[in-house]
Design a protein around this motif. Structure first.
Motif, mmCIF file in Angstrom:
data_model
loop_
_atom_site.group_PDB
_atom_site.id
_atom_site.type_symbol
_atom_site.label_atom_id
_atom_site.label_comp_id
_atom_site.label_asym_id
_atom_site.label_seq_id
_atom_site.Cartn_x
_atom_site.Cartn_y
_atom_site.Cartn_z
ATOM 1 N N PRO A 167 0.788 -1.242 0.000
ATOM 2 C CA PRO A 167 0.000 0.000 0.000
ATOM 3 C C PRO A 167 0.817 1.288 0.000
ATOM 4 C CG PRO A 167 -1.032 -1.603 1.433
ATOM 5 C CD PRO A 167 0.257 -2.219 0.975
ATOM 6 N N ASP A 193 -2.857 4.656 5.974
ATOM 7 C CA ASP A 193 -2.088 3.425 5.790
ATOM 8 C C ASP A 193 -1.080 3.239 6.915
ATOM 9 O OD1 ASP A 193 -0.756 1.177 4.295
ATOM 10 O OD2 ASP A 193 0.856 2.662 4.207
ATOM 11 N N CYS A 234 -7.040 -0.070 -1.451
ATOM 12 C CA CYS A 234 -6.077 0.937 -1.922
ATOM 13 C C CYS A 234 -6.506 1.517 -3.270
ATOM 14 C CB CYS A 234 -4.683 0.322 -2.049
ATOM 15 S SG CYS A 234 -3.953 -0.152 -0.477
#
Length: 318
Positions: free
Chosen positions: A61, A124, A144
């Protein structure tokens, strides 16, 4: 030019006054800004190439968002700097009405996308540090993709609100923009139409668009700070902070200039002051981001070395 009653004029274009009227000073600006622009362009392209060529990084991510941030940075600088360089070279500082609106559209889209992506990256980091056992499920590739796509779509929707309103503005005697690109504040200040609706929208919706993601970033890092302070070992704390340091530097640079520039009434707009601030988030930050995110990053270093070895091997005779 097309005349209207009341001495109003729909101008075919505008004059971008740039940063300085001094020829000597402009001669110094050209190589400086050209080198900074090319450094940022090549650096961000390299980051995108390195991450996209490495399947592991691309599906991580943090690096997935970094590719989109690099793409937005390329767009942000490319929507403003080439026109400024052209003015410095040719001394022709005119821009058409449609060209001005197009430049404004892309500048705001890339700038707001940067804003949303920085918030996604903060979220994140929060999940990675505060909810590590749920990280793979919460920050899945699908999640994502939704966050990145939403950043691009929302920024375009945000800008369309302003483009539809500004495209109907009428302009009076002056068409000189004391800036090196077309921005919302100077266009509002030049217009002799009723701009109260756009100014109210800029203060309310624009402020929410800017400060909303910033609040997500701040709340994420407050939770991260409390979590890290509970880590018993100094090495554990250092490792946790090091994963966030690059993002924090970018956030500090980006928002410190952006908030001071846009969270204010258009009547307080000062061309020289805001042109200097604009240099920071259109040229300096896109140039610095590749260095900020890669200099101390071992995974990026390893991916760059592997890409370089592949490139060298492809050049050697078989």
């Amino acid at each position: 030019m097309e005349r209207e009653p009341g001495n109003q004029t729909h101008f075919a274009g505008f004059l971008l006054l740039g940063l300085s009227t001094s020829p000597e000073f402009q001669g110094l600006l050209l190589p400086l800004f050209l080198s900074m622009y090319l450094t940022g362009l090549l650096g961000n392209l390299l980051i995108i190439l390195v991450i996209c060529s490495n399947d592991t990084l691309f599906h991580t991510p943090m690096y997935f968002f970094l590719t989109h941030l690099s793409l937005a940075d390329i767009g942000l600088s490319s929507s403003t700097v080439p026109k400024m360089l052209q003015i410095l070279v040719s001394k022709n500082n005119t821009i058409s009405h449609s060209g001005c609106l197009t430049q404004l559209h892309f500048f705001v889209v890339f700038c707001v996308t940067d804003n949303f992506l920085l918030a996604s990256m903060a979220y994140d980091r929060y999940v990675a540090i505060c909810r590590p056992l749920h990280y793979s499920s919460v920050m899945s590739y699908k999640r994502c993709l939704i966050l990145a796509s939403g950043s691009w779509l929302l920024s375009n929707a945000h800008m369309l609100l302003y483009i539809f309103s500004i495209s109907g503005f009428s302009f009076c005697a002056s068409r000189e923009i004391p800036h090196f690109f077309c921005d919302v504040h100077p266009l509002i200040k030049l217009s002799c139409s009723d701009t109260s609706y756009v100014e109210m929208m800029l203060m309310v919706e624009g402020t929410a668009t800017l400060l909303g993601p910033l609040m997500i970033i701040l709340i994420s890092y407050i939770f991260i700070l409390f979590k890290v302070l509970k880590v018993p070992s100094a090495s554990g704390k250092q490792k946790a902070f090091s994963t966030c340091s690059s993002h924090l530097i970018t956030v500090a640079l980006f928002y410190s200039t952006l908030i001071g520039t846009y969270i204010r009434p258009s009547s307080t707009y000062s061309g020289t002051k805001f042109s200097m601030a604009s240099i920071f988030y259109t040229i300096v930050i896109p140039m610095l981001n590749p260095f900020i995110y890669s200099l101390r990053n071992r995974e990026m270093h390893g991916a760059m070395r592997r890409l370089l070895r592949l490139w060298v091997a492809s050049l050697l005779p078989r």
